[in-house]
Design a protein around this motif. Structure first.
Motif, PDB file in Angstrom:
ATOM      1  N   ARG A   1       0.839  -1.217   0.000  1.00  0.00           N
ATOM      2  CA  ARG A   1       0.000   0.000   0.000  1.00  0.00           C
ATOM      3  C   ARG A   1       0.867   1.259   0.000  1.00  0.00           C
TER       4      ARG A   1
ATOM      5  N   ARG B   1       0.953   4.056  -3.032  1.00  0.00           N
ATOM      6  CA  ARG B   1       0.606   5.451  -2.752  1.00  0.00           C
ATOM      7  C   ARG B   1       1.775   6.384  -3.081  1.00  0.00           C
TER       8      ARG B   1
ATOM      9  N   SER C   1       1.978   6.714  -6.865  1.00  0.00           N
ATOM     10  CA  SER C   1       0.902   7.568  -7.351  1.00  0.00           C
ATOM     11  C   SER C   1       1.222   9.040  -7.111  1.00  0.00           C
ATOM     12  N   SER C   2       1.721   9.348  -5.909  1.00  0.00           N
ATOM     13  CA  SER C   2       2.009  10.743  -5.571  1.00  0.00           C
ATOM     14  C   SER C   2       3.154  11.302  -6.404  1.00  0.00           C
TER      15      SER C   2
ATOM     16  N   THR D   1      -5.465  -1.577  -4.642  1.00  0.00           N
ATOM     17  CA  THR D   1      -5.866  -0.751  -5.766  1.00  0.00           C
ATOM     18  C   THR D   1      -4.870   0.389  -6.003  1.00  0.00           C
ATOM     19  N   ALA D   2      -5.099   1.125  -7.076  1.00  0.00           N
ATOM     20  CA  ALA D   2      -4.246   2.271  -7.400  1.00  0.00           C
ATOM     21  C   ALA D   2      -4.336   3.356  -6.331  1.00  0.00           C
ATOM     22  N   ARG D   3      -5.387   3.359  -5.522  1.00  0.00           N
ATOM     23  CA  ARG D   3      -5.522   4.311  -4.415  1.00  0.00           C
ATOM     24  C   ARG D   3      -4.854   3.817  -3.134  1.00  0.00           C
ATOM     25  N   GLY D   4      -4.299   2.614  -3.176  1.00  0.00           N
ATOM     26  CA  GLY D   4      -3.677   2.055  -1.989  1.00  0.00           C
ATOM     27  C   GLY D   4      -4.658   1.408  -1.046  1.00  0.00           C
ATOM     28  N   GLU D   5      -5.858   1.111  -1.522  1.00  0.00           N
ATOM     29  CA  GLU D   5      -6.866   0.443  -0.698  1.00  0.00           C
ATOM     30  C   GLU D   5      -6.783  -1.066  -0.909  1.00  0.00           C
TER      31      GLU D   5
ATOM     32  N   TRP E   1     -10.817   1.207 -11.800  1.00  0.00           N
ATOM     33  CA  TRP E   1      -9.874   0.855 -10.742  1.00  0.00           C
ATOM     34  C   TRP E   1      -8.498   1.503 -10.888  1.00  0.00           C
ATOM     35  N   ASP E   2      -8.147   1.936 -12.075  1.00  0.00           N
ATOM     36  CA  ASP E   2      -6.841   2.568 -12.285  1.00  0.00           C
ATOM     37  C   ASP E   2      -6.947   3.627 -13.375  1.00  0.00           C
TER      38      ASP E   2
ATOM     39  N   GLN F   1      -5.654   6.509 -13.750  1.00  0.00           N
ATOM     40  CA  GLN F   1      -4.416   7.197 -14.104  1.00  0.00           C
ATOM     41  C   GLN F   1      -3.386   6.273 -14.751  1.00  0.00           C
TER      42      GLN F   1
END
Length: 441
Positions: free
Chosen positions: A48, A52, A55-56, A157-161, A426-427, A429
């Motif tokens: 995770r 994250r 992504s950032s 997920t791409a959101r880190g969930e 789900w992704d 980006q």
């Protein structure tokens, strides 16, 4: 989120250029990568944090399990090494496998429980990459693909969930994971429905002479063969004394009935030029191959050719495949029987293509100086392209190309559209693009 979020992880988890462990961390089974950073995840929380961070910082994520993928050589991005997430637990016939496990280790543990999962041919291949790409294995005619045995997954997920994926929860995502590749997140746990498996009968038949009558007989034999039987045909050049060349048929029969296996292979053994060199009962882990890791000092040559999923091994396909091997001294020809349980799965039930295929075929010439020249390289590729045109789709797990155009050769347009819709959800980006990438719709 800044880089400090990664340095909060345990010592040795994050490896950067200049660190003492950098060369070891960036090496993978098929070569040496040049990522921006390597994260050696030892927990789902590590995964995770890495996602994250990526992504950032707008960095691509390359997930590494067994390390056989060509995507490890693409520079930049975050390499997320799941090697430590290799646990295997068995609950009846339900098997939970960590995202970093390899098939040899999984097969060995399942054998202790009298179980098996169809898993490809090579012990060091990662569970994740093979399954997400489909997974054509030794039990494909009896049990289907590795992906067909997948009943659930834990995914970051791409959101880190962290989410649980199954037929009741996120069924659209499970459909995509069954053959749509690593486009949708990081699978940290795979849930498989295993099958009873005490042992197998494994046979090797030597083949000499013209391949054409042998391949036609192999095709005809497999049309009515019991589903317990899956076969391959391979013809390889002699590369060095430790790797003798020549053609052979290998066969795997589920169970320990040697007489039944030999009876199923009898039409082949009756052919001129086909001889039984080995046939006996083995444990399933023992038939998985060991593939040596890449040697940086002796890189593998290029490969001019490809693969395809054939609805039928027609006489034209047989002749073209045999001619390709004959025309190119340093070339390889490989076929694997399909059908059976593989074809029982309706096309729309999984993302994997070409459920009507009865054979998988691969051929290619090794691009070795002195054997392949600039003027004949396009001719060799054209020979292969004519063969691929006979098929229904390309199998992504068996190509080393990172060309984005491969996706359009792997899936039908309607499948790509459906995958793109799942990807958008789900992704959006496209964080997970170091794969046969499906662009978000």
């Amino acid at each position: 989120m800044t880089d400090l979020s990664l340095t909060d992880l345990a010592a040795g988890t994050v490896v950067k250029p200049g660190d003492p462990e950098w060369d070891a961390a960036r090496s993978f089974h098929s070569g040496i990568g040049e990522p921006t950073v390597v994260v050696r995840a030892s927990s789902v929380d590590d995964v995770r944090a890495a996602v994250r961070y990526a992504s950032s910082e707008r960095l691509d994520v390359m997930v590494r399990g067994g390390g056989h993928s060509a995507w490890g050589a693409v520079p930049g991005g975050v390499t997320l090494d799941l090697d430590a997430l290799d646990s295997v637990s068995v609950d009846g016939t339900l098997v939970h496998v960590g995202g970093g496990a390899t098939w040899g280790a999984v097969a060995a543990i399942l054998a202790e429980h009298g179980l098996g999962v169809s898993s490809g041919d090579t012990a060091s291949v990662g569970v994740g990459g093979l399954t997400l790409g489909g997974g054509i294995g030794w039990m494909v005619r009896a049990w289907g693909l590795a992906a067909d045995q997948l009943v659930g997954a834990q995914l970051v997920t791409a959101r880190g969930e962290v989410i649980e994926v199954n037929d009741e929860s996120h069924a659209d995502l499970l459909w995509a994971l069954r053959g749509g590749g690593g486009n949708f997140g990081v699978v940290t746990r795979f849930d498989f429905r295993a099958h009873a498996l005490s042992s197998v009968v494994f046979a090797t038949l030597g083949v000499a002479g013209d391949a054409r009558p042998v391949l036609r007989a192999l095709r005809d034999t497999m049309k009515d063969a019991p589903r317990e039987l899956t076969v391959t045909y391979m013809d390889v050049p002699e590369m060095d004394p430790s790797a003798p060349g020549g053609a052979a048929i290998t066969a795997c029969w589920i169970g320990d009935d040697e007489d039944a296996a030999r009876a199923a292979l009898a039409p082949l053994l009756a052919l001129d030029g086909v001889t039984e060199t080995d046939l006996g009962v083995r444990s399933y882990p023992d038939i998985l191959m060991d593939m040596p890791a890449a040697d940086p000092d002796q890189p593998m040559p290029g490969f001019v050719g490809g693969n395809t999923l054939l609805a039928d091994l027609t006489d034209e396909a047989v002749d073209r495949l045999a001619s390709f091997r004959e025309a190119n001294q340093a070339s390889v020809l490989f076929l694997r029987s399909l059908g059976g349980a593989y074809g029982d799965v309706p096309q729309d039930d999984t993302a994997f293509p070409a459920r009507s295929a009865t054979w998988f075929a691969m051929a290619g010439a090794f691009d070795i100086p002195g054997l392949v020249h600039d003027d004949n390289r396009p001719l060799i590729q054209a020979e292969w392209d004519a063969i691929e045109a006979l098929g229904e789709a390309l199998y992504g797990n068996f190509t080393v190309s990172t060309d984005p155009a491969m996706v359009s050769r792997m899936y039908a347009p309607e499948t790509i559209a459906r995958l793109a819709a799942v990807k958008r959800q789900w992704d959006p980006q496209n964080l997970f693009c170091r794969n046969h990438n499906v662009v978000p719709a």
